[in-house]
Design a protein around this motif. Structure first.
Motif, PDB file in Angstrom:
ATOM      1  N   VAL A  54       9.861 -56.106 -11.025  1.00  0.00           N
ATOM      2  CA  VAL A  54      10.514 -57.515 -11.114  1.00  0.00           C
ATOM      3  C   VAL A  54      11.925 -57.122 -12.004  1.00  0.00           C
ATOM      4  CG1 VAL A  54       9.124 -58.087 -13.538  1.00  0.00           C
ATOM      5  CG2 VAL A  54       9.763 -60.092 -11.953  1.00  0.00           C
ATOM      6  N   TYR A  55      11.648 -56.241 -12.884  1.00  0.00           N
ATOM      7  CA  TYR A  55      12.427 -56.066 -13.757  1.00  0.00           C
ATOM      8  C   TYR A  55      13.375 -55.150 -13.660  1.00  0.00           C
ATOM      9  CZ  TYR A  55      12.141 -56.951 -19.154  1.00  0.00           C
ATOM     10  OH  TYR A  55      11.528 -57.783 -20.089  1.00  0.00           O
ATOM     11  N   SER A  80       7.284 -60.456  -5.531  1.00  0.00           N
ATOM     12  CA  SER A  80       7.902 -60.100  -7.154  1.00  0.00           C
ATOM     13  C   SER A  80       6.674 -61.378  -7.512  1.00  0.00           C
ATOM     14  CB  SER A  80       8.729 -60.191  -7.736  1.00  0.00           C
ATOM     15  OG  SER A  80       9.436 -58.491  -7.443  1.00  0.00           O
ATOM     16  N   GLN A  81       7.278 -62.715  -6.493  1.00  0.00           N
ATOM     17  CA  GLN A  81       6.444 -64.012  -6.764  1.00  0.00           C
ATOM     18  C   GLN A  81       4.973 -63.797  -6.152  1.00  0.00           C
ATOM     19  OE1 GLN A  81       8.761 -66.841  -4.534  1.00  0.00           O
ATOM     20  NE2 GLN A  81      10.427 -66.242  -5.400  1.00  0.00           N
ATOM     21  N   LEU A  84       2.698 -62.003  -8.855  1.00  0.00           N
ATOM     22  CA  LEU A  84       2.917 -63.301  -9.726  1.00  0.00           C
ATOM     23  C   LEU A  84       2.000 -64.164  -9.889  1.00  0.00           C
ATOM     24  CD1 LEU A  84       3.546 -63.689 -13.118  1.00  0.00           C
ATOM     25  CD2 LEU A  84       5.123 -65.631 -11.824  1.00  0.00           C
ATOM     26  N   GLU A 103       1.730 -55.959 -17.453  1.00  0.00           N
ATOM     27  CA  GLU A 103       2.489 -56.439 -16.636  1.00  0.00           C
ATOM     28  C   GLU A 103       2.622 -58.505 -16.084  1.00  0.00           C
ATOM     29  OE1 GLU A 103       2.736 -56.024 -11.816  1.00  0.00           O
ATOM     30  OE2 GLU A 103       0.880 -55.227 -12.925  1.00  0.00           O
ATOM     31  N   TYR A 107       6.344 -60.330 -16.374  1.00  0.00           N
ATOM     32  CA  TYR A 107       7.527 -61.205 -16.068  1.00  0.00           C
ATOM     33  C   TYR A 107       7.271 -63.062 -16.613  1.00  0.00           C
ATOM     34  CZ  TYR A 107       5.553 -59.822 -11.132  1.00  0.00           C
ATOM     35  OH  TYR A 107       5.930 -58.894  -9.811  1.00  0.00           O
ATOM     36  N   GLU A 108       7.028 -62.554 -17.913  1.00  0.00           N
ATOM     37  CA  GLU A 108       7.173 -64.151 -19.137  1.00  0.00           C
ATOM     38  C   GLU A 108       8.120 -64.201 -19.780  1.00  0.00           C
ATOM     39  OE1 GLU A 108       3.586 -64.883 -21.607  1.00  0.00           O
ATOM     40  OE2 GLU A 108       2.067 -65.323 -19.392  1.00  0.00           O
ATOM     41  N   GLU A 111      11.087 -63.858 -17.370  1.00  0.00           N
ATOM     42  CA  GLU A 111      11.020 -65.694 -17.372  1.00  0.00           C
ATOM     43  C   GLU A 111      12.145 -66.765 -18.518  1.00  0.00           C
ATOM     44  OE1 GLU A 111       8.697 -69.617 -15.706  1.00  0.00           O
ATOM     45  OE2 GLU A 111       7.908 -68.485 -17.366  1.00  0.00           O
TER      46      GLU A 111
END
Length: 126
Positions: A54-55, A80-81, A84, A103, A107-108, A111
């Motif tokens: 995701v990064y 990625s969604q 999550l 991980e 994501y946080e 975001e």
């Protein structure tokens, strides 16, 4: 004078034996070399670095220099969604491993960064 004992491989000991009277001098020289500031930056290969997918998506997007409208509309991939959602479900059921918890933290963080970017992008087009 202090005495210092180290264990070294036999092959190295054979090479150092003729120099044993000069070892303190050689160690001082080594310390001088080690203390020289290194100006060469290490090369980071993004293909071999453990960067969460995701990064990598966000980096690939940002490296293209998106316009404010593109930033506002940016969404991570379906994969990625989905990942999550899996992490959030495991978090709800308290079955996250330490690696998965890290991980989820990625994501946080991502975001939060995207919220700030999108806010800046909105102000740029207003």
């Amino acid at each position: 004078m202090a005495e210092f004992t180290i264990q070294i491989p036999d092959e190295l000991a054979q090479h150092l034996e003729p120099l044993q009277n000069r070892l303190p001098e050689l160690l001082w020289r080594l310390l001088d070399i080690v203390n020289v500031p290194i100006t060469i930056q290490p090369i980071v290969n993004p293909e071999t670095t453990n960067i969460p997918a995701v990064y990598q998506e966000a980096i690939d997007f940002l490296i293209k220099g998106p316009k404010p409208e593109e930033i506002i509309n940016f969404k991570v991939s379906f994969q990625s969604q989905t990942r999550l959602q899996e992490l959030l479900e495991k978090n709800r059921s308290a079955t996250l491993s330490q690696i998965e918890l890290a991980e989820l933290d990625v994501y946080e963080q991502l975001e939060q960064m995207m919220i700030l970017l999108k806010a800046r992008a909105y102000s740029a087009i207003s």
